[in-house]
Scaffold this active site. Sequence first.
Site, short mmCIF file in Angstrom:
data_model
loop_
_atom_site.label_atom_id
_atom_site.label_comp_id
_atom_site.label_asym_id
_atom_site.label_seq_id
_atom_site.Cartn_x
_atom_site.Cartn_y
_atom_site.Cartn_z
N HIS A 194 -5.28 -22.46 2.95
CA HIS A 194 -3.87 -22.12 2.74
C HIS A 194 -3.74 -21.06 1.66
O HIS A 194 -3.04 -20.04 1.84
CB HIS A 194 -3.10 -23.39 2.34
CG HIS A 194 -1.69 -23.15 1.91
ND1 HIS A 194 -0.60 -23.40 2.73
CD2 HIS A 194 -1.17 -22.69 0.74
CE1 HIS A 194 0.51 -23.09 2.09
NE2 HIS A 194 0.20 -22.66 0.87
N GLU A 195 -4.41 -21.28 0.53
CA GLU A 195 -4.32 -20.33 -0.58
C GLU A 195 -5.01 -19.01 -0.24
O GLU A 195 -4.54 -17.93 -0.62
CB GLU A 195 -4.94 -20.93 -1.85
CG GLU A 195 -4.28 -22.22 -2.32
CD GLU A 195 -2.78 -22.07 -2.53
OE1 GLU A 195 -2.31 -20.94 -2.78
OE2 GLU A 195 -2.06 -23.09 -2.43
N HIS A 230 -2.73 -16.78 1.64
CA HIS A 230 -1.82 -16.04 0.77
C HIS A 230 -2.48 -14.75 0.28
O HIS A 230 -1.83 -13.71 0.14
CB HIS A 230 -1.43 -16.89 -0.44
CG HIS A 230 -0.35 -17.89 -0.15
ND1 HIS A 230 0.83 -17.56 0.48
CD2 HIS A 230 -0.26 -19.23 -0.43
CE1 HIS A 230 1.60 -18.63 0.58
NE2 HIS A 230 0.95 -19.65 0.05
N GLU A 284 5.33 -19.92 2.98
CA GLU A 284 4.59 -21.17 3.00
C GLU A 284 4.28 -21.62 4.43
O GLU A 284 3.20 -22.14 4.70
CB GLU A 284 5.37 -22.26 2.25
CG GLU A 284 5.49 -22.02 0.76
CD GLU A 284 4.14 -21.78 0.09
OE1 GLU A 284 3.18 -22.52 0.37
OE2 GLU A 284 4.05 -20.82 -0.70
#
Length: 347
Positions: free
Chosen positions: A167-168, A171, A245
């Site tokens: 997930h990070e 980003h 998100e």
Amino acid sequence: MAAVGLQTHIWANNTRSTVLLIGFPIMLVVVLFGLELVLMGFGVLPNSGGTLNDDIAYAVGMLGGTIPLAVVVALIWFAIAWFGNQAMIDAMTGARKVQRKDEPDLYNLLENLAISRGLRTPTLRIIENDSLNAFASGIREGHYSVTVTRGLLAALDREELEAVLAHELTHVINKDVRTMVIASIFAGIISVICQLVLRGLFYVGGGRSRDNKNGGPLILIGLAIAVIGYVFAIVIRLMLSRTREYVADAGAVELTKNPDSMISALRKVTGRSKLEAPDDVQGMFLDNEREGFTDALFATHPSIDKRIAALIKFGGGHDPGPWDGMADPMSAETAVPRTASTAVPYS
């Protein structure tokens, strides 16, 4: 046409972000105009000596000299934040850089994910805190970081931790971290200008408003304009954070091919993500829970329930339900070992 597919969502998100970022300079001009009217009303700035409309027109003319000064201040602020943002974030959160030898298994998980996308492995950082959270930071290639809390490492099993790292990393891949830092810089500039000017008014005294017969209306109009511009700047930053998100959750599923682990990780994080940091930094967190109507209105993240619903609908995941915290997350079968390297090539 609605965005279809992850890459199209990313393109639509980046396009929307570009448009929103353009809004920050516009809001800066609006705020400056409002503050000019306030200062004119207090007699700090000269006025036209005519009607209220004349004073407003005079303030518009003064923008020609105010904007260049604001641009210089903004560029100085921007340069400081551009080169020192990570040091500032570390100081505000207590994050510390760790090497492979410090956390070999965590490092290998992140490295495998980065290699799978042909990326340079971001710097790994840890916050010695019991909360369950993580975030990515950085502005340019070679300076990206992924930070996790000690509580997250203790609570998540290997696959859940991999999903959070993915997930990070999403980003980072989508340049979300750079966009959020730039947005925070702009919002910070607007906030500081408002605070400095408004606090400075306490020193000039309300009596100065009698220097201008239109002082009262000018102050009210200026304050209203400045507040509206300031609030819109906050809203723009929140919109940038919220929309990203969902895409990062989807990116984690694309990287790991495991929607269930992302969902279960979010379930464990629910209600346990509280981590003290400035609002601008909290906007980069994996989760930034808010309570109450006002906090929800200005939330930087969609609710975890909404994120899980999206993962179920579009990722085909299954929701295990709320986590009671009683399961042993550090069992030999699931936890990331802390004693030896167990890197598994990403498939």
